[in-house]
Design an enzyme around this catalytic site. Structure first.
Site, PDB file in Angstrom:
ATOM      1  N   ASN A 160      29.457  59.739  64.868  1.00  0.00           N
ATOM      2  CA  ASN A 160      28.871  58.992  65.985  1.00  0.00           C
ATOM      3  C   ASN A 160      27.383  58.749  65.742  1.00  0.00           C
ATOM      4  O   ASN A 160      26.685  59.559  65.130  1.00  0.00           O
ATOM      5  CB  ASN A 160      29.141  59.645  67.352  1.00  0.00           C
ATOM      6  CG  ASN A 160      28.747  61.095  67.457  1.00  0.00           C
ATOM      7  OD1 ASN A 160      28.713  61.820  66.472  1.00  0.00           O
ATOM      8  ND2 ASN A 160      28.454  61.539  68.670  1.00  0.00           N
ATOM      9  N   GLU A 170      24.140  57.582  67.956  1.00  0.00           N
ATOM     10  CA  GLU A 170      23.644  57.297  69.307  1.00  0.00           C
ATOM     11  C   GLU A 170      22.352  56.486  69.256  1.00  0.00           C
ATOM     12  O   GLU A 170      21.794  56.233  68.182  1.00  0.00           O
ATOM     13  CB  GLU A 170      23.444  58.625  70.057  1.00  0.00           C
ATOM     14  CG  GLU A 170      24.777  59.353  70.202  1.00  0.00           C
ATOM     15  CD  GLU A 170      24.702  60.609  71.032  1.00  0.00           C
ATOM     16  OE1 GLU A 170      23.584  61.113  71.292  1.00  0.00           O
ATOM     17  OE2 GLU A 170      25.783  61.099  71.419  1.00  0.00           O
ATOM     18  N   CYS A 228      30.861  55.456  68.667  1.00  0.00           N
ATOM     19  CA  CYS A 228      31.693  56.637  68.416  1.00  0.00           C
ATOM     20  C   CYS A 228      32.049  56.742  66.932  1.00  0.00           C
ATOM     21  O   CYS A 228      32.066  55.742  66.197  1.00  0.00           O
ATOM     22  CB  CYS A 228      32.990  56.559  69.211  1.00  0.00           C
ATOM     23  SG  CYS A 228      32.788  56.679  70.989  1.00  0.00           S
ATOM     24  N   GLU A 242      34.938  57.232  65.547  1.00  0.00           N
ATOM     25  CA  GLU A 242      36.148  56.497  65.173  1.00  0.00           C
ATOM     26  C   GLU A 242      35.817  55.054  64.822  1.00  0.00           C
ATOM     27  O   GLU A 242      36.282  54.496  63.830  1.00  0.00           O
ATOM     28  CB  GLU A 242      37.159  56.483  66.331  1.00  0.00           C
ATOM     29  CG  GLU A 242      37.669  57.839  66.765  1.00  0.00           C
ATOM     30  CD  GLU A 242      36.846  58.472  67.865  1.00  0.00           C
ATOM     31  OE1 GLU A 242      35.598  58.416  67.806  1.00  0.00           O
ATOM     32  OE2 GLU A 242      37.442  59.036  68.788  1.00  0.00           O
ATOM     33  N   CYS A 289      38.025  57.881  72.996  1.00  0.00           N
ATOM     34  CA  CYS A 289      37.739  57.227  74.272  1.00  0.00           C
ATOM     35  C   CYS A 289      38.540  55.917  74.365  1.00  0.00           C
ATOM     36  O   CYS A 289      39.119  55.445  73.378  1.00  0.00           O
ATOM     37  CB  CYS A 289      36.239  56.956  74.402  1.00  0.00           C
ATOM     38  SG  CYS A 289      35.656  55.565  73.409  1.00  0.00           S
ATOM     39  N   CYS A 338      37.565  53.167  71.884  1.00  0.00           N
ATOM     40  CA  CYS A 338      38.034  53.432  70.515  1.00  0.00           C
ATOM     41  C   CYS A 338      39.544  53.211  70.406  1.00  0.00           C
ATOM     42  O   CYS A 338      40.024  52.731  69.372  1.00  0.00           O
ATOM     43  CB  CYS A 338      37.670  54.842  70.067  1.00  0.00           C
ATOM     44  SG  CYS A 338      35.910  54.975  69.681  1.00  0.00           S
TER      45      CYS A 338
HETATM   46  N1  THU Z   1      32.267  60.312  70.951  1.00  0.00           N
HETATM   47  C1  THU Z   1      32.872  60.004  69.767  1.00  0.00           C
HETATM   48  O1  THU Z   1      32.202  59.762  68.753  1.00  0.00           O
HETATM   49  N2  THU Z   1      34.224  59.986  69.733  1.00  0.00           N
HETATM   50  C2  THU Z   1      35.032  60.337  70.767  1.00  0.00           C
HETATM   51  O2  THU Z   1      36.256  60.327  70.609  1.00  0.00           O
HETATM   52  C3  THU Z   1      34.452  60.712  72.054  1.00  0.00           C
HETATM   53  C4  THU Z   1      32.989  60.577  72.184  1.00  0.00           C
HETATM   54  C5  THU Z   1      30.793  60.386  70.991  1.00  0.00           C
HETATM   55  C6  THU Z   1      30.101  59.343  71.820  1.00  0.00           C
HETATM   56  C7  THU Z   1      28.789  60.032  72.119  1.00  0.00           C
HETATM   57  O3  THU Z   1      27.905  59.855  71.020  1.00  0.00           O
HETATM   58  C8  THU Z   1      29.148  61.498  72.198  1.00  0.00           C
HETATM   59  O4  THU Z   1      30.416  61.622  71.538  1.00  0.00           O
HETATM   60  C9  THU Z   1      29.271  62.031  73.616  1.00  0.00           C
HETATM   61  O5  THU Z   1      30.097  61.241  74.388  1.00  0.00           O
END
Ligand code: THU
Length: 133
Positions: A46, A48, A57, A59, A90, A93
């Site tokens: 991920n 941010e 994310c 994925e 999520c 994704c």
């Molecule tokens: N996140 C992912 O990378 N994948 C997921 O399946 C759920 C959430 C990340 C998004 C954000 O950077 C952090 O996790 C918290 O939500």
């Protein structure tokens, strides 16, 4: 059907990829490992942003990398969050992965154990492009 060795390898690669997560805002690092039909594994983490809504994310990062290298056929994707927390992709994704097939297997940890479900199970009644005019 993936072998248990393959599942373990994907979880291990997702766990390694998690090391590269850029998650200073949530402190919630996630790694993903996408298995291509060629047998190659493409990873993602991920990423941010100070403008929180732009965060990507793990994925989707993995899928974007694979598409950018010309690969569009996927067998499975493993996703690993912090520690061994239960985690599932999520909604965004799910839709993003489903674009490339509902038979893709999604491996997540449940109480520390890898669990495999198909995209078809994770995104029932998915929107698909055939509905477009
Ligand atoms: N996140 C992912 O990378 N994948 C997921 O399946 C759920 C959430 C990340 C998004 C954000 O950077 C952090 O996790 C918290 O939500």
């Amino acid at each position: 059907m993936l072998s248990s060795e393959r599942v373990a390898e994907l979880v291990a690669r997702a766990t390694q990829a998690r090391e590269h997560a850029y998650a200073p805002y949530s402190a919630f690092p996630v790694g993903a490992a996408l298995l291509l039909d060629s047998g190659e594994i493409v990873t993602g983490a991920n990423v941010e942003n100070a403008s929180y809504g732009l965060s990507l994310c793990a994925e989707r990062a993995a899928v974007v990398r694979a598409v950018a290298q010309g690969a569009r056929r996927y067998v499975a994707i493993a996703v690993v969050g912090p520690k061994e927390l239960d985690l599932a992709p999520c909604g965004a994704c799910r839709q993003f992965i489903a674009e490339f097939g509902l038979d893709i297997e999604v491996i997540t940890l449940r109480s520390g154990q890898p669990t495999t479900r198909t995209m078809r199970e994770l995104l029932p009644d998915a929107f698909d492009a055939e509905s477009l005019p």
